[in-house]
Design an enzyme around this catalytic site. Structure first.
Site, PDB file in Angstrom:
ATOM      1  CB  CYS A 113      37.927  65.699  56.025  1.00 26.72           C
ATOM      2  SG  CYS A 113      37.923  66.801  57.437  1.00 26.72           S
ATOM      3  CG  HIS A 245      41.590  62.918  56.726  1.00 24.17           C
ATOM      4  ND1 HIS A 245      41.992  64.179  56.348  1.00 24.17           N
ATOM      5  CD2 HIS A 245      40.636  63.098  57.682  1.00 24.17           C
ATOM      6  CE1 HIS A 245      41.315  65.076  57.038  1.00 24.17           C
ATOM      7  NE2 HIS A 245      40.493  64.451  57.854  1.00 24.17           N
ATOM      8  CG  ASN A 275      41.479  67.414  60.217  1.00 22.93           C
ATOM      9  OD1 ASN A 275      41.523  67.617  59.008  1.00 22.93           O
ATOM     10  ND2 ASN A 275      40.522  66.696  60.795  1.00 22.93           N
TER      11      ASN A 275
HETATM   12  O1  UT7 Z   1      38.605  65.085  59.928  1.00 24.26           O
HETATM   13  C1  UT7 Z   1      37.339  64.760  60.310  1.00 24.26           C
HETATM   14  C2  UT7 Z   1      37.180  63.920  61.385  1.00 24.26           C
HETATM   15  N1  UT7 Z   1      37.565  64.371  62.675  1.00 24.26           N
HETATM   16  C3  UT7 Z   1      38.245  63.521  63.403  1.00 24.26           C
HETATM   17  O2  UT7 Z   1      38.674  62.524  62.891  1.00 24.26           O
HETATM   18  C4  UT7 Z   1      38.417  63.764  64.872  1.00 24.26           C
HETATM   19  C5  UT7 Z   1      38.025  62.523  65.602  1.00 24.26           C
HETATM   20  N2  UT7 Z   1      38.158  62.583  67.050  1.00 24.26           N
HETATM   21  C6  UT7 Z   1      39.341  62.721  67.672  1.00 24.26           C
HETATM   22  O3  UT7 Z   1      40.376  62.879  67.070  1.00 24.26           O
HETATM   23  C7  UT7 Z   1      39.351  62.554  69.178  1.00 24.26           C
HETATM   24  O4  UT7 Z   1      38.115  62.060  69.603  1.00 24.26           O
HETATM   25  C8  UT7 Z   1      39.677  63.863  69.941  1.00 24.26           C
HETATM   26  C9  UT7 Z   1      41.130  64.217  69.731  1.00 24.26           C
HETATM   27  C10 UT7 Z   1      38.781  64.970  69.480  1.00 24.26           C
HETATM   28  C11 UT7 Z   1      39.466  63.621  71.431  1.00 24.26           C
HETATM   29  O5  UT7 Z   1      40.261  62.530  71.873  1.00 24.26           O
HETATM   30  P1  UT7 Z   1      39.628  61.367  72.766  1.00 24.26           P
HETATM   31  O6  UT7 Z   1      40.713  60.460  73.081  1.00 24.26           O
HETATM   32  O7  UT7 Z   1      38.438  60.832  72.022  1.00 24.26           O
HETATM   33  O8  UT7 Z   1      39.230  62.149  74.071  1.00 24.26           O
HETATM   34  P2  UT7 Z   1      37.813  62.234  74.777  1.00 24.26           P
HETATM   35  O9  UT7 Z   1      36.899  63.134  74.000  1.00 24.26           O
HETATM   36  O10 UT7 Z   1      37.336  60.854  75.117  1.00 24.26           O
HETATM   37  O11 UT7 Z   1      38.207  62.950  76.122  1.00 24.26           O
HETATM   38  C12 UT7 Z   1      39.048  62.305  77.099  1.00 24.26           C
HETATM   39  C13 UT7 Z   1      39.306  63.295  78.215  1.00 24.26           C
HETATM   40  C14 UT7 Z   1      38.028  63.969  78.735  1.00 24.26           C
HETATM   41  O12 UT7 Z   1      38.202  64.204  80.109  1.00 24.26           O
HETATM   42  P3  UT7 Z   1      37.554  63.214  81.202  1.00 24.26           P
HETATM   43  O13 UT7 Z   1      36.078  63.232  80.927  1.00 24.26           O
HETATM   44  O14 UT7 Z   1      38.180  61.878  80.956  1.00 24.26           O
HETATM   45  O15 UT7 Z   1      37.947  63.836  82.502  1.00 24.26           O
HETATM   46  C15 UT7 Z   1      38.004  65.277  77.991  1.00 24.26           C
HETATM   47  O16 UT7 Z   1      37.289  66.260  78.670  1.00 24.26           O
HETATM   48  O17 UT7 Z   1      40.143  64.341  77.728  1.00 24.26           O
HETATM   49  C16 UT7 Z   1      39.482  65.609  77.939  1.00 24.26           C
HETATM   50  N3  UT7 Z   1      39.843  66.484  76.833  1.00 24.26           N
HETATM   51  C17 UT7 Z   1      40.943  67.231  76.817  1.00 24.26           C
HETATM   52  N4  UT7 Z   1      41.928  67.390  77.725  1.00 24.26           N
HETATM   53  C18 UT7 Z   1      42.935  68.212  77.404  1.00 24.26           C
HETATM   54  C19 UT7 Z   1      39.177  66.682  75.657  1.00 24.26           C
HETATM   55  N5  UT7 Z   1      39.853  67.542  74.889  1.00 24.26           N
HETATM   56  C20 UT7 Z   1      40.952  67.914  75.593  1.00 24.26           C
HETATM   57  C21 UT7 Z   1      42.029  68.764  75.320  1.00 24.26           C
HETATM   58  N6  UT7 Z   1      42.996  68.878  76.249  1.00 24.26           N
HETATM   59  N7  UT7 Z   1      42.135  69.454  74.174  1.00 24.26           N
END
Ligand code: UT7
Length: 318
Positions: A113, A245, A275
């Site tokens: 990225c 970004h 992204n």
């Molecule tokens: O460009 C390069 C760099 N990449 C990035 O910058 C990406 C960085 N990371 C992110 O943008 C975020 O971490 C994500 C969007 C990938 C995830 O968001 P988050 O707020 O960090 O969610 P999380 O991984 O902490 O998950 C929270 C909950 C979990 O469920 P429980 O354990 O609380 O029951 C996940 O299983 O959300 C669940 N979850 C989803 N639910 C619905 C994870 N992905 C999804 C989804 N839809 N797509």
């Protein structure tokens, strides 16, 4: 003293739009969750047979036209991508052939990225030292080709697109400074396994520890913003526009907060294209310029963060 300045910008998104509603049918997710946790509403996906260089060519021609130049005027091509058409020749050379600026240096930079930030920094140095006069800098990706469409943690995020800028020499800046970083200790938090040397194995798929990446991204982007301001002896209030970004609206907001910038001074396009890795900063820049928000003379802070980890910034007087 020679500086480089942005003479023109361009961008391109493939026609096919993939909505959150469609993703709801593919993985266990919801439009509400995607919007709330990422800010993404839709993304663009390249058509079958449409490649990274295809997208880049559209963006490059638009940037060259905006600069008032012809493709054959370009004398240097730096191309940021992590989804090349071929192992070799590199995307810069493939693009060069199409543009017809034969014989000029053309290469690609593979820093995920941060690819555009690295390519921009290199091109800036060549213009500043007088070895390039019309440098084309591209960020273009077809990430959909290595997205795991069964992984809800990544399928909702990544997409395709291209952006480009043309740099030319200027007696006044232009690009005031660029700042590049990498820390290979984090390589297993965001990667796509498979390559010529290790073998292509089963299927190409982006792997990401989203939560961990998020935390490091916020921290590193915060520190590169401080570094950029300090290197130029500027206060936060000097920045007119943050062009970040476009990975996640919450990461963008954290960097804007760090700068004390209201969101009205931030170019946010993540809702429309997700992204797009190396394409995301030049895409946002082009959109902000073409819709009239970013004006000549304003001070822009560009930043990106990606796999590696790699990250970087540029301070630009547009
Ligand atoms: O460009 C390069 C760099 N990449 C990035 O910058 C990406 C960085 N990371 C992110 O943008 C975020 O971490 C994500 C969007 C990938 C995830 O968001 P988050 O707020 O960090 O969610 P999380 O991984 O902490 O998950 C929270 C909950 C979990 O469920 P429980 O354990 O609380 O029951 C996940 O299983 O959300 C669940 N979850 C989803 N639910 C619905 C994870 N992905 C999804 C989804 N839809 N797509």
């Amino acid at each position: 003293m020679i500086y480089s300045r942005i003479a023109g910008t361009g961008s391109y998104l493939p026609a096919r739009i993939l909505t959150n509603a469609e993703l709801e049918k593919m993985v266990d997710t919801s439009d509400e969750w995607i919007r709330a946790r990422t800010g993404i509403e839709r993304r663009h996906i390249a058509a079958d047979g449409e490649t990274t260089v295809d997208l880049a060519e559209h963006a490059a021609r638009r940037a060259i036209e905006a600069a008032g130049l012809k493709p054959e005027d370009i004398d240097f091509i730096a191309f940021g991508t992590t989804t090349p058409d071929l192992v070799f020749p590199n995307c810069g050379v493939l693009l060069q052939k199409r543009l017809g600026c034969l014989g000029v240096p053309a290469f690609s930079v593979e820093t995920a990225c941060a690819g555009f930030m690295y390519a921009l920094s290199i091109a800036d140095k060549y213009v500043r030292c007088g070895e390039a006069k019309r440098a084309l800098v591209v960020g273009a990706e077809t990430l959909s080709r290595m997205t795991d469409w069964e992984d809800r943690g990544t399928a909702i995020l990544f997409a395709d697109g291209a952006g480009a800028v043309v740099l030319e020499p200027s007696a006044t800046p232009g690009i005031l400074s660029t700042h590049l970083h990498a820390d290979g200790r984090y390589n297993e938090m965001l990667y796509c396994a498979g390559g010529v040397s290790t073998g292509f194995g089963a299927k190409l798929a982006i792997k990401m520890s989203g939560k961990e990446v998020f935390k490091v991204a916020v921290q590193k982007l915060g520190s590169v913003v401080d570094e950029t301001l300090a290197a130029n002896g500027l206060e936060r209030s000097a920045i007119d526009w943050l062009v970040p970004h476009q990975a996640n609206i919450r990461i963008v907001q954290a960097t804007a907060d760090k700068l004390g910038l209201p969101m009205e001074r931030v170019i946010v396009t993540v809702q429309d294209h997700g992204n797009t890795s190396a394409a995301s900063v030049p895409l946002a820049l082009d959109i902000g310029i073409r819709d009239g928000r970013i004006k000549r003379g304003e001070l822009l802070l560009l930043e990106a963060f990606g796999g590696g980890f790699t990250w970087g910034s540029a301070l630009i007087r547009y």
